[in-house]
Design an enzyme around this catalytic site. Structure first.
Site, short mmCIF file in Angstrom:
data_model
loop_
_atom_site.label_atom_id
_atom_site.label_comp_id
_atom_site.label_asym_id
_atom_site.label_seq_id
_atom_site.Cartn_x
_atom_site.Cartn_y
_atom_site.Cartn_z
CB THR A 36 -46.44 -21.03 -23.01
OG1 THR A 36 -46.50 -20.52 -21.67
CG2 THR A 36 -47.62 -21.97 -23.22
CG ASP A 37 -40.87 -19.80 -20.34
OD1 ASP A 37 -40.81 -20.98 -20.77
OD2 ASP A 37 -40.23 -19.41 -19.33
N GLY A 122 -35.19 -25.40 -4.86
CA GLY A 122 -35.49 -26.65 -5.56
C GLY A 122 -36.95 -27.05 -5.55
N GLY A 124 -39.32 -25.36 -7.19
CA GLY A 124 -40.01 -24.88 -8.38
C GLY A 124 -40.65 -23.52 -8.16
CB SER A 127 -34.84 -20.28 -4.85
OG SER A 127 -34.28 -21.39 -5.51
CD GLU A 160 -31.52 -20.02 -13.99
OE1 GLU A 160 -32.21 -21.01 -13.81
OE2 GLU A 160 -31.75 -18.93 -13.42
CG ASP A 172 -38.83 -19.11 -13.74
OD1 ASP A 172 -40.04 -19.21 -14.06
OD2 ASP A 172 -38.05 -20.09 -13.73
#
Ligand code: GLA
Length: 384
Positions: A36-37, A122, A124, A127, A160, A172
């Site tokens: 949803t983000d 990795g 989820g 990290s 990112e 995140d």
């Protein structure tokens, strides 16, 4: 030894004196509000007790020296000579954050220090966001600007998206920047406003790592994003966040089946995230668990981002009398699920889920009983 003690001791060994500061930023698990983000919608994650930590001291020049204990690797970069990577390594997340902060007008100073993290890579559990936000926090410590959690999260995401070319939403980074102990955060991914929600009394949050990783996650993630954008265009709105359930139902038949299913997931998931926050405010673990189960079904059937391993571990958890609800969490296609379980006897719950999942799939899971922690913070010296 704790992560904090480890980076502190190594710093003392290397620099012959205690660090000026130790900063920390956590990974996350999302309770509900998945995919949803990037639709400008709502998410309800919590920061977890696994994090990245840096022990550091300021430098007089504009260079950054980092020793990664996990990669047994030392790197240096100068703030006025940031180079784009040809292939992404751990240091590039940090360089990307320096670049994004400077793009946003922050004047940065150099520092040197020791980095270590215990967020599994990795899996989820974000990290990368932990590494981005701990870097932002390190710059904050030495550069003397004000800490603005949403601005720092945006810098992490820009690093990112634009420095490393990885498409993600803002969830995140926001939770790693702004998380609160014992609470989840309802984040409005359009305004970046947050409202906290207490974990229901007597419950424990358990991360269920299927031990499976799927390839091509990035391309499938990008394809889902494009399908959502195409549905929003059809409705003539900036994002699916703007489509009410009633309006969707009236015009759903105009959409081709795959796009219709993707949109149905996002629209219903936004509503579930809002209801989940209300359930948490009311201390209603049963209602929260039911919403988590409905979320998984929607991700499996409409958004099609689950996997046989995720379905198996979620089914094992949901079949257990001590589980309020479980669902896949994060991008999907492998990785982790999350369960809300009764706190009393949670170790036995974990053992039963392990047995059930191994019997069903033959994969070895990793199961973590976790707790909600603070977002990016300075641990030493204690913040005033
Ligand atoms: C990944 C992305 C997030 C979010 C989730 C799905 O974790 O990094 O921004 O889109 O997938 O909810």
């Amino acid at each position: 030894m704790s992560l904090v003690d480890e980076v502190k001791q190594r710093f003392i060994q290397e620099y012959g004196q205690p660090p000026a500061a130790i900063v920390r930023a956590p990974g996350r698990v999302n309770l509900i509000g998945e995919h949803t983000d990037y639709n400008d919608g709502f998410v309800l994650p919590m920061a977890i007790d696994r994090a990245a930590c840096i022990a550091l001291q300021p430098r007089r020049d504009n260079r950054v020296f980092v020793h990664s204990l996990d990669f047994d690797d030392r790197r240096v970069f100068a703030l006025d000579e940031l180079r784009r990577p040809s292939r992404t390594e751990w240091i590039d997340y940090m360089i990307g954050v320096a670049w994004a902060l400077q793009e946003r007008g922050y004047a940065l100073r150099g520092w040197e220090g020791v980095l270590s993290a215990d967020v599994p890579i990795g899996a989820g559990l974000s990290s990368s966001a932990a590494l981005e936000l701990v870097t932002a926090r390190a710059f904050y410590e030495v550069s003397g600007f004000a800490w603005d959690a949403a601005g720092m999260a945006q810098a992490g995401r820009t690093a990112e998206n634009e420095w490393l070319g990885i498409r993600t939403g803002i969830m995140d980074q926001m939770i790693s920047a702004a998380g609160l102990a014992d609470r989840a955060l309802l984040i409005d991914c359009r305004s970046l406003e947050t409202v906290s929600a207490p974990l229901p009394a007597g419950t424990a949050v358990v991360i269920l790592d299927t031990g499976t990783r799927r390839g091509l996650v990035d391309s499938k993630y990008n394809q889902r994003r494009e399908q959502c954008e195409s549905a929003a265009r059809h409705f003539g709105v900036p994002a699916l966040r703007d489509v009410e359930a009633g309006a969707f139902e009236r015009r759903a038949s105009e959409l081709e089946p795959a796009i219709r299913a993707r949109a149905r997931h996002v629209i219903s998931e936004n509503a579930r995230a809002l209801r989940a926050r209300a359930a948490m405010d009311a201390g209603d673990a049963v209602a929260l668990g039911q919403l988590m189960i409905a979320s998984h079904n929607s991700l499996r059937d409409d958004f099609e981002v689950s996997s046989p391993a995720l379905d198996a571990i979620v089914d094992c958890a949901n079949a257990d009398a001590d589980c309020y609800g479980a669902r896949m969490t994060g991008a999907g296609f492998g990785g982790c699920a999350v369960a809300l379980a009764r706190a009393d006897g949670v170790e036995d719950f974990v053992a039963r889920v392990r047995r059930c999942y191994v019997a069903a799939t033959g994969h070895q899971p990793k199961l973590y009983i976790t707790r909600a922690t603070s977002g990016a913070e300075t641990l030493y010296p204690a913040a005033i």
